[in-house]
Design an enzyme around this catalytic site. Structure first.
Site, PDB file in Angstrom:
ATOM      1  N   ASP A 281     -27.772  23.019 -17.355  1.00 32.01           N
ATOM      2  CA  ASP A 281     -27.636  22.741 -15.924  1.00 32.01           C
ATOM      3  C   ASP A 281     -26.385  21.934 -15.591  1.00 32.01           C
ATOM      4  OD1 ASP A 281     -28.551  20.431 -17.083  1.00 32.01           O
ATOM      5  OD2 ASP A 281     -30.530  20.491 -16.135  1.00 32.01           O
TER       6      ASP A 281
ATOM      7  N   ASP B  23     -33.726  23.567 -22.375  1.00 31.33           N
ATOM      8  CA  ASP B  23     -33.770  22.169 -21.960  1.00 31.33           C
ATOM      9  C   ASP B  23     -35.231  21.759 -21.871  1.00 31.33           C
ATOM     10  OD1 ASP B  23     -31.146  21.802 -21.568  1.00 31.33           O
ATOM     11  OD2 ASP B  23     -31.178  22.053 -19.395  1.00 31.33           O
TER      12      ASP B  23
ATOM     13  N   ASP C  81     -22.378  21.756 -19.839  1.00 28.88           N
ATOM     14  CA  ASP C  81     -23.118  22.809 -20.526  1.00 28.88           C
ATOM     15  C   ASP C  81     -22.385  24.145 -20.466  1.00 28.88           C
ATOM     16  OD1 ASP C  81     -25.183  21.126 -21.168  1.00 28.88           O
ATOM     17  OD2 ASP C  81     -26.349  21.586 -19.382  1.00 28.88           O
TER      18      ASP C  81
HETATM   19  P1  ATP Z   1     -32.828  17.785 -20.632  1.00 26.27           P
HETATM   20  O1  ATP Z   1     -31.546  17.924 -21.380  1.00 26.27           O
HETATM   21  O2  ATP Z   1     -33.980  18.348 -21.343  1.00 26.27           O
HETATM   22  O3  ATP Z   1     -32.760  18.199 -19.208  1.00 26.27           O
HETATM   23  P2  ATP Z   1     -32.723  15.041 -19.861  1.00 26.27           P
HETATM   24  O4  ATP Z   1     -32.905  15.290 -18.426  1.00 26.27           O
HETATM   25  O5  ATP Z   1     -33.464  13.914 -20.458  1.00 26.27           O
HETATM   26  O6  ATP Z   1     -33.140  16.244 -20.726  1.00 26.27           O
HETATM   27  P3  ATP Z   1     -30.142  14.049 -19.337  1.00 26.27           P
HETATM   28  O7  ATP Z   1     -30.295  14.279 -17.902  1.00 26.27           O
HETATM   29  O8  ATP Z   1     -28.868  14.327 -20.008  1.00 26.27           O
HETATM   30  O9  ATP Z   1     -31.195  14.876 -20.157  1.00 26.27           O
HETATM   31  O10 ATP Z   1     -30.553  12.548 -19.596  1.00 26.27           O
HETATM   32  C1  ATP Z   1     -30.386  11.925 -20.829  1.00 26.27           C
HETATM   33  C2  ATP Z   1     -30.892  10.507 -20.772  1.00 26.27           C
HETATM   34  O11 ATP Z   1     -30.130   9.763 -19.840  1.00 26.27           O
HETATM   35  C3  ATP Z   1     -32.323  10.387 -20.282  1.00 26.27           C
HETATM   36  O12 ATP Z   1     -33.247  10.487 -21.330  1.00 26.27           O
HETATM   37  C4  ATP Z   1     -32.342   9.004 -19.651  1.00 26.27           C
HETATM   38  O13 ATP Z   1     -32.560   8.027 -20.628  1.00 26.27           O
HETATM   39  C5  ATP Z   1     -30.945   8.871 -19.130  1.00 26.27           C
HETATM   40  N1  ATP Z   1     -30.904   9.207 -17.707  1.00 26.27           N
HETATM   41  C6  ATP Z   1     -31.278  10.351 -17.133  1.00 26.27           C
HETATM   42  N2  ATP Z   1     -31.086  10.325 -15.818  1.00 26.27           N
HETATM   43  C7  ATP Z   1     -30.575   9.122 -15.531  1.00 26.27           C
HETATM   44  C8  ATP Z   1     -30.125   8.484 -14.335  1.00 26.27           C
HETATM   45  N3  ATP Z   1     -30.190   9.088 -13.166  1.00 26.27           N
HETATM   46  N4  ATP Z   1     -29.642   7.250 -14.427  1.00 26.27           N
HETATM   47  C9  ATP Z   1     -29.553   6.638 -15.616  1.00 26.27           C
HETATM   48  N5  ATP Z   1     -29.943   7.169 -16.761  1.00 26.27           N
HETATM   49  C10 ATP Z   1     -30.452   8.391 -16.744  1.00 26.27           C
END
Ligand code: ATP
Length: 911
Positions: free
Chosen positions: A648, A332, A652
């Site tokens: 996480d 990730d 997944d």
């Molecule tokens: P990784 O998979 O590397 O942990 P990540 O944290 O960006 O990456 P996700 O948490 O799935 O992956 O988030 C995907 C997308 O969703 C983010 O790039 C963001 O645009 C949006 N996002 C993340 N957190 C929030 C939230 N709390 N509220 C609204 N949108 C969110």
């Protein structure tokens, strides 16, 4: 509080009656005093584990090993022949062997259980009006628990809020399809499996959000009552140990046949049946590597604790081995390769870019240019104010100042929005009270947005925040700086978002929707009918790479391991971070974004073959949905890769299970991910994965070193017995003496190899190919060489002693000492695969010296203590014999040293 009066009929009460019974306030939770009083009454929220196999049974099971069976039979027949001393010693040794196995196994088991427990499961609880993250053991009846997707339900809860909440209750009902949850009261005769308003301990939430009040904890929960918990003892077998078990069984059959053959040859040559039986027993006990199973378990257990010290907790023992052959790590981005310390750097609202100063979670910076700070109350900053407001209302995080510093609870992405709000002089507490949340669509990484509904100045207003790819297509208009709705300028917004992402910023979009009075948020309807959002603005936040991850990625590359980034984030943000961390190099072919990053959407269009090629060639995967991770793992595995994959979220879990090593985040990971994983990182840092790979390689090395060291003793002893029978000479060593050699050297000389530090160049070797045999040609040659040296040395000195007129007991004592001394010298050759004993440092593993010291005392006792002489048919020997034995040992070490240096100098170890 009357929990004891009510057993399991909470489902039939309306929520307020439940709260009344449990004397709790659903909006605020319990006070600290109430919690303390209830803890005293109900104890910790922990289910008493079902007792595992008792110590007696575990001890008895030690005797089920084929080797021990052989020993017991040998002991019984010896007793039948009237050889009481021999029989007594054989039984004594058998007992000691079982005892060592029993103790070591017990220690390894409890170490693993303790480690598994150290990964505590946490829950979000409302206490005294504030949200807190607490270990699930701290819950008491009456506590108010907030649930989200990925949570494992910590106690039995009566739900009083449920939004799209779905649970898998297979732990309780055996049914593996998800069930929907709600908060309405049910009729008294509803069956347990149909009580949709209850969430039971041990089940998992896979979707949505909700809240419930604890009605039962620990053994009083439904799971506790039916006590379906599996016994805690972990499985200590691994592919390697099972391979060795099979190998041992074959060895045993071969040795059995050889023993029978020896017996028959002896008889045919006219030897006495008794003598020949004892020779056959000697052969059998000598040729079996008794210490091997224990040594392997101990080496694995030491590896597990070394990994734990480097912040990687092993949940499933086979992972220790697999780590050593990992060829691809899929990681990730957020939180693993980066710090997950978000700070808003820029707000783009109403077509204007506002820089944001300050760092960390302290709200001490400003929004806008220092020279021209915008007034958030002024009419020309309405869009900015709306953007901040949307970010703060559509938000589940908390921000507070502890004694020394500012900290957030919840998702750092959301926490950063609260910090930005305060930098603008507003306060989320006031706003959230002023505009309470009426409804919500919870965040989900597959949908990548969330929404909340509020009443603002007489209007029902929904705020959306999420990925720009989700919000922009749904937007039909936007606000200009003064807040006037204008037609949307997609190009301008996309361009700004692209610039932010290319600079490595995480981009979050905010939109709003004016709803009809009295309406609620219905995700399905919104997604079906579409919605006409008003685009409000963008937040660009930085999340710096972890410094240690940069060096860890470098180390992985040197070790022949490919690192791939799989993230839910924007392609350009992902690429920028990948470059900073060194996953892709800047310049050359990689400058072409299309070749370097593959998005989830592109991935979905590839067939399996194309995906295999892409999975191999591309190192950054962006906007990937959790379900796609499974396809990626499979594609890589189909190419023969051994894949370690991090995760996480609740979605997944399938990919974590499919990967050869599933790795969950200890801090940010959901309970579901942790349970599916083979390994949990306590600080979520990528560097721990690299450390675990290094340790995994070290463990495998040390096991191979032990095998290379121990087998010559067994083969040497077997050769000596057979040679004696064939040559018609009295046995140079007896069965008892062989048992003595095997047991003492395995423990005091062999086990120190388990403590051998990792070799310096271990992360410069290519990954071990899965399926390669444990011993390669070079090591087999070395084993044969040392076995022959042992045969020649012990047989030679034995005959020489007899010729010099010494007694049989003296000559045998010399032969026994040859074995022990040569093994002690040879140990130094085995400490490293390539390097000489001198170059790795004679004293770099002190346990070797403690072992040798003990062995010296034991051998002196065997040679000079009368009782030992009587038991083992030994006798004191003279100084000349010792000088010859030591010279032999030294010579053996030199010969193997020369073989290592000149014959096999090219080899880089088995990993
Ligand atoms: P990784 O998979 O590397 O942990 P990540 O944290 O960006 O990456 P996700 O948490 O799935 O992956 O988030 C995907 C997308 O969703 C983010 O790039 C963001 O645009 C949006 N996002 C993340 N957190 C929030 C939230 N709390 N509220 C609204 N949108 C969110």
């Amino acid at each position: 509080m009357k929990t004891s009066e009510r057993k399991n009929d909470w489902h039939q009460l309306p929520v307020d009656r439940v709260a009344e019974h449990l004397e709790t306030a659903l909006g605020d939770g319990l006070s600290d005093e109430a919690v303390n009083a209830r803890r005293a009454l109900h104890g910790e929220n922990r289910i008493t584990p079902k007792p595992g196999r008792g110590p007696l049974l575990r001890f008895a099971l030690q005797f089920s090993q084929p080797l021990v069976v052989v020993l017991v039979i040998a002991g019984a027949v010896t007793a039948f022949l009237g050889e009481w001393v021999d029989s007594g010693v054989i039984f004594g040794v058998t007992l000691i062997n079982a005892l060592i196995g029993f103790i070591q196994e017990g220690r390894a088991e409890s170490a693993l259980v303790a480690l598994a427990r150290s990964v505590t499961s946490e829950v979000t609880v409302l206490r005294g009006g504030a949200k807190r993250r607490l270990p699930s053991t701290a819950l008491v009846p009456g506590d108010v628990v907030l649930l989200a997707a990925g949570d494992k339900v910590p106690a039995d809860l009566r739900l009083f809020r449920a939004k799209e909440l779905q649970a898998i209750e297979s732990a309780l009902t055996g049914e593996s399809t998800a069930v929907s949850k709600h908060h309405k009261a049910l009729s008294p005769d509803t069956l347990l499996a149909e009580r949709g308003n209850m969430a039971y301990a041990g089940t998992v939430m896979i979707r949505g959000q909700g809240a419930g009040v604890v009605v039962a904890t620990g053994d009083a929960t439904e799971t506790g009552r039916i006590s379906r918990l599996i016994a805690e003892a972990p499985d200590l077998s691994t592919p390697l140990t099972s391979k060795m078990a099979v190998f041992s069984n074959w060895l045993l059959i071969a040795i059995g046949l050889l023993a029978v053959l020896t017996f028959l040859i002896g008889l045919w040559r006219g030897e006495s049946a008794f003598e020949m039986f004892m020779a056959a027993v000697a052969l059998a006990v000598g040729a079996i590597p008794e210490g091997l199973p224990a040594a392997m378990t101990i080496t694995l257990a030491i590896g597990v604790s070394r990994m734990a010290r480097r912040r990687a907790i092993i949940r499933k023992l086979p992972a220790v081995e697999t780590l050593g052959s990992t060829t691809v790590i899929c990681s990730d981005k957020t939180g693993t390769l980066t710090e997950n310390q978000m700070t808003v750097r820029e707000i783009f609202a109403g077509g204007v870019s506002y820089p944001v100063s300050g760092s960390g979670y302290a709200p001490t910076g400003k929004i806008g240019d220092e020279a021209d700070l915008p007034d958030l109350d002024s009419p020309d900053a309405v869009a900015l104010r709306q953007c901040l407001l949307g970010g703060a209302l559509c938000n589940d995080a908390g921000l507070r100042k502890s004694e020394r510093h500012w900290e957030i609870t919840g998702d750092p992405t959301e926490g950063a929005l609260l910090v930005a709000l305060r930098k603008g002089g507003l306060d989320e507490g006031t706003l959230q009270k002023q505009f309470p949340r009426l409804d919500e669509i919870p965040f989900d990484s597959a949908r990548q947005y969330m929404a909340t509904l509020h009443e603002i100045e007489g209007l029902r207003m929904a705020y959306f925040k999420g990925a720009i790819e989700q919000l922009l297509p749904r937007s039909t208009g936007m606000l200009d700086a003064a807040g006037t709705p204008v037609p949307i300028d997609r190009r301008q917004i996309e361009q700004r978002a692209g610039e932010m992402a290319a600079a490595g910023l995480r981009v979050l979009a905010v939109g709003r929707l004016v709803c009809l009075a009295g309406s609620a948020l219905d995700r399905e309807q919104l997604e079906r009918d579409g919605c006409a959002l008003q685009f409000v603005g963008l937040f660009g936040m930085i999340d710096p790479p972890r410094p240690k991850a940069i060096s860890a990625v470098k180390a992985c590359h040197a070790a022949g391991i490919v690192v791939k980034m799989i993230t839910g984030d924007h392609a350009l943000t992902a690429l920028s971070i990948a470059r900073q961390i060194g996953i892709v190099k800047a310049g050359g072919k990689t400058e072409n974004t299309a070749l370097t990053v593959l998005t989830g959407r592109e991935l979905a269009e590839l067939d399996d073959d194309a995906l295999r090629r892409a999975a191999h060639a591309v190192h950054v995967f962006a906007r990937v949905e959790p379900e796609q991770k499974l396809r990626l793992v499979r594609a890589l595995q189909a190419d023969g890769e051994v894949v370690a994959m991090t995760g996480d979220g609740v979605n997944d879990a399938p990919a974590l299970k499919q990967a050869n090593i599933g790795i969950a985040m200890g801090l940010a990971g959901t309970e579901v991910a942790k349970e599916a994983a083979d390994m949990v990182l306590t600080d979520d840092d990528f560097a721990a994965i690299e450390a675990a790979v290094e340790e995994g390689r070290g463990v495998y090395d040390n096991i191979v070193k032990f095998i290379t060291w121990t087998l010559p003793t067994n083969f040497g002893e077997g050769l000596v017995i057979m040679a004696a029978i064939v040559a018609g000479v009295t046995l140079p060593i007896t069965a008892l003496q062989i048992l003595w050699i095997n047991m003492t050297t395995a423990v005091f000389l062999g086990l120190p190899l388990a403590f051998e530090p990792i070799e310096a160049g271990i992360m410069h070797r290519a990954p071990r190919q899965p399926g390669t045999p444990i011993l390669d040609g070079a090591l087999i040659a070395r084993i044969v060489l040392v076995s022959v040296l042992l045969l020649a040395g012990s047989f030679g000195l034995f005959l020489l002693e007899l010729e010099r007129g010494h007694t049989l007991a003296e000559a045998r004592t010399v032969a026994v000492n040859v074995f022990v001394v040569v093994e002690a010298f040879y140990l130094f050759n085995c400490r490293s695969f390539e390097r000489s004993a001198l170059s790795i440092g004679f004293f770099s593993n002190p346990t070797v010296w403690y072992g040798i010291g003990t062995m010296v005392v034991l051998q002196l006792a065997l040679t000079y203590v009368p009782l030992m002489n009587r038991l083992f048919s030994t006798a004191p020997i003279d100084a000349r014999a010792w000088a010859e034995i030591l010279a032999l040992g030294f010579a053996a070490m030199l010969i193997v040293g020369v073989e290592k240096r000149y014959l096999h100098r090219h080899r880089r170890g088995p990993t």
